[in-house]
Structures are given as structure tokens and as C-alpha cells.
Design a protein around this motif. Sequence first.
Motif, PDB file in Angstrom:
ATOM      1  N   ALA A 120       0.787  -1.360  -0.144  1.00 49.28           N
ATOM      2  CA  ALA A 120      -0.020  -0.086  -0.010  1.00 49.28           C
ATOM      3  C   ALA A 120       0.781   1.321  -0.013  1.00 49.28           C
ATOM      4  N   PHE A 121       0.287   2.073  -0.901  1.00 47.45           N
ATOM      5  CA  PHE A 121       1.227   3.424  -0.782  1.00 47.45           C
ATOM      6  C   PHE A 121       0.229   4.663  -0.834  1.00 47.45           C
ATOM      7  N   SER A 122       0.483   5.826  -0.617  1.00 46.13           N
ATOM      8  CA  SER A 122      -0.386   7.067  -0.514  1.00 46.13           C
ATOM      9  C   SER A 122       0.293   7.972  -1.523  1.00 46.13           C
ATOM     10  N   SER A 123      -0.753   8.735  -2.251  1.00 49.56           N
ATOM     11  CA  SER A 123      -0.157   9.701  -3.026  1.00 49.56           C
ATOM     12  C   SER A 123       0.427  11.103  -2.078  1.00 49.56           C
ATOM     13  N   ASP A 127       7.717  10.067  -2.449  1.00 50.55           N
ATOM     14  CA  ASP A 127       9.124   9.474  -2.167  1.00 50.55           C
ATOM     15  C   ASP A 127       8.775   7.929  -1.721  1.00 50.55           C
ATOM     16  N   SER A 128       7.835   7.544  -1.087  1.00 45.74           N
ATOM     17  CA  SER A 128       7.750   6.314  -0.700  1.00 45.74           C
ATOM     18  C   SER A 128       7.908   5.259  -2.096  1.00 45.74           C
ATOM     19  N   LEU A 129       7.599   5.917  -2.987  1.00 47.27           N
ATOM     20  CA  LEU A 129       7.718   4.950  -4.197  1.00 47.27           C
ATOM     21  C   LEU A 129       9.056   4.803  -4.941  1.00 47.27           C
ATOM     22  N   ARG A 130      10.148   5.724  -4.157  1.00 42.34           N
ATOM     23  CA  ARG A 130      11.319   5.565  -4.694  1.00 42.34           C
ATOM     24  C   ARG A 130      11.888   4.256  -3.988  1.00 42.34           C
ATOM     25  N   LEU A 155       5.898   6.024  -9.787  1.00 41.51           N
ATOM     26  CA  LEU A 155       5.231   4.715  -9.739  1.00 41.51           C
ATOM     27  C   LEU A 155       5.735   4.010 -11.178  1.00 41.51           C
ATOM     28  N   GLN A 156       5.836   4.921 -12.182  1.00 38.81           N
ATOM     29  CA  GLN A 156       6.376   4.440 -13.440  1.00 38.81           C
ATOM     30  C   GLN A 156       7.735   3.855 -13.482  1.00 38.81           C
ATOM     31  N   PHE A 157       8.679   4.434 -12.636  1.00 38.73           N
ATOM     32  CA  PHE A 157      10.120   4.006 -12.496  1.00 38.73           C
ATOM     33  C   PHE A 157       9.935   2.495 -11.987  1.00 38.73           C
ATOM     34  N   GLY A 158       8.996   2.578 -10.996  1.00 38.73           N
ATOM     35  CA  GLY A 158       9.007   1.004 -10.310  1.00 38.73           C
ATOM     36  C   GLY A 158       8.479  -0.117 -11.147  1.00 38.73           C
ATOM     37  N   LEU A 159       7.505   0.383 -11.919  1.00 37.32           N
ATOM     38  CA  LEU A 159       6.759  -1.055 -12.800  1.00 37.32           C
ATOM     39  C   LEU A 159       7.841  -1.539 -13.730  1.00 37.32           C
TER      40      LEU A 159
END
Length: 422
Positions: A120-123, A127-130, A155-159
Motif C-alpha cells: 500500500a502507498f499514499s499519494s 518518495d515512498s515509491l522510490r 510509480l512508472q519508474f518502479g513498474l
Amino acid sequence: MDRLSGEIALRTLSEWFGSARLAQYPVGASLKDTWLVMGGRGSGKTRLGAEWVNALVRGLPPFARHRYGRIALVGETLGDVREVMIEGPSGILAASRGNRPRYEPSRRRLVWDSGAVALAFSSEDPDSLRGPQFEAAWCDEVAKWRNAEDCFDMLQFGLRLGRRPMQILTTTPKPVPIVRRLIANPDVTVTQMRTAENAAHLSPSFIRAVERSYAGTKLGRQELDGELIEDREDALWSRADLEAMRGSTEGRTMKRIVVAIDPPATSRRTSDACGMVVAALDENGNGWVLHDGTVRAAKPQEWARRAIALYRRFEADTIVAEVNQGGDMVRSVLGAIDDTVPVKPVRASRGKWLRAEPVAALYAQGRVRHTQRFPELEDEMCDFGPDGLSGGRSPDRVDALVWAITELMLGRAGEPRIRDFL
């Protein structure tokens, strides 16, 4: 074997494809790696997101051809991810069958027995998606995200895992940059879902109440029909202003009523529509738009019959017809239907924008009102710009509106000349 066959049959019947709508379960459709689902309230978009995740974990077509093991769940807040996407009545836990995941709130994740994990992540915290990486992502209510652009980009960098990274974005549409960006991207599949399409799973009283209060309004088209409604910055009219310019003609005396038409240049089926607007002038000198009768007619006789029918229905004074495209033809076609109907030909000597500006000024002064909502006419008005186009096309409805209000209210045109007011 008989018992096993029965169990398989029961499991098959309980699967979602038995009750899903085509918009939610696009069998045979070619979905791109990014799927934007714009839906009204209660249209089933959350259930779709949950079922999509369930299908990816299990490797079920048409959403997946193999099992996915690492998924991101991104919502406006972590509370929204938990309360709506995970534990909600249409969330992942409610939609799971058989291999139901375990929710570990302290680690903000779902874990399946197969080893698949959804985090789970929040908008609120892009930075939590880095750092984390995923095979897929479900993004909910993207139009409400606090840091939408930054969060989506991270998010795109993590997909970047697996054979085919994918993402689904479910949202009620709003004219925000991230939604415009997704719609404009040719690599995004866009699906629109209406609340009414999911009526079988909603309270009938809810459907009646919201349709009675909001059907046809800007808010209703956005929140119920899943439409992206926005104004053109350089348009002469805005939706907010038009919403404020509605009223009733009850108790008012109409001095004049006209039917204005903007005939198409050709009679081909692919030609422009015949703009047709009925408007009136009351005893106080205010204009009223009574009806949008615009029609796409293959033959001149068809729009001519429609115009004369509206003339009779509203007991109009005259038909105002633009004659730039074949003036004699317009008058002769109307006359062939009923030669007793007065027709006033008008010819455009200036561009559409210049003709419309004085009419827009009357609206700004509060002197023109609409008796009801006219969605298609108002769409054209709010997308009509200096290029004289609306939505990239000739604004047939706006043209007819401008001719009607010009005849009634600008210069000496608004003075009564035909009707008997005794």
C-alpha cells in the motif's frame, strides 16, 4: 470424478465473469498496459480494480496470461487504500475467492499463499515509491491524488518487473492535469462507466434521488456518467455561469418567440448537423432559450419539417434561417413544407466569434437564461473559441443560438413586429 466436476462447476459459476459487465470484463478486447477507467459513483470501478488484482495474482484471462507476484496499491491516503481498496465492500478481500490474502496492516501489505504481495502507498508521499519495484499497480481515485504528477511518475519508474508490467487506474474523472495527460496518451486504454449501468447492485432509491437532483448537470455528468467535463480557457461561456443562468418562464409573458436554424452546407449524412434553437423575449426584455432541436438530417426536407414543427409547437413568430449556404434553397425547402410560415433570412457578414461576442455579453449581464439544461448545446458553448470551432467542428447549435438571440435582443431586432400582443 462426479463430485470434482460439481465442485469445478460451482467455482466456475461463482467467478466474476458471470455477473461482470462488458466494460468491466472486456473479453476479446486488446487492453494496453495502462488502463484508465473513468466511472461514476457506484459504477463498479472499485470492484473492477479488486477483481483485476485478483485475476493477476491467479493468472486469469482476460487480464493476465501468467501469475503476477508483486503489486502496488496506490490511493489518495493510506486510509483510503485500507478502507476502500483492501477492506471495502468492493475491495480485494471481499472480491477474493479461494486463495484469500492475509492483510498485515503493520506492514501495509496483502500476502497470498502463492507468495504474491500487494503493498500500500499514499499519494501524499511520492518518495515512498522510490526504490520499490513492481509487476503491476492498481491506482484508485487518481483525480483526487494530492501529488498526482510526482506520485504517478515515481510509480512508472518502479513498474519494471516481470514479463509485462501493467497498471489500472480507476477514478471519478475531474479536469486535472494527470487525467488529461492519461487521456491524451495513445498508449492508454480509456473506459467510461455510468452509475446507471450498475443499477442492479445499487439502491433504487439512490438511483432515483441522484438522477432527480443531478441528471444533466455538470456535477451529474461527472459523478454519475463518468464524463470529463471541462471548460475551454478562451471560451465565451463557462459551465459555472450557465448553471447560474437557469430559470422558469412561469408567470412571464413572451413578446416574441423565434425558431433559428443553421442549415448544413450539404445533404450528405457526414455533413454538419442542422443547428436549431427556439428562444423567446419576455416582457422585461430578457431572453430565454426554450429548446435545442438540433438534428442531423440526411435530406433538407427532414430538417425543414423539424423546424416548422417547432414553429407550430412553440407558437413562434418566425423562422430565422442563415442563408449563406444556398439562400434560395433554404427558403424554397421551408416553403415547400408550409408556405404560410414566415421565414427571415439572415446572412453572416462577420466571423462566428465576432457574431457571438455580443450574445455572450448579454449572458454576462444576466439577460439570457435557459429554461432547462441543454447538455449538447452547452458543451458547444463552453468549447467555442476564437477559431470559431467547438470540439474541432462547426458549432451548429451555437450558430443557431446566436441567430436567435441576435434577432430577439440586439439592435431593433428585439422589437415586436409579427405577434399581436393585445
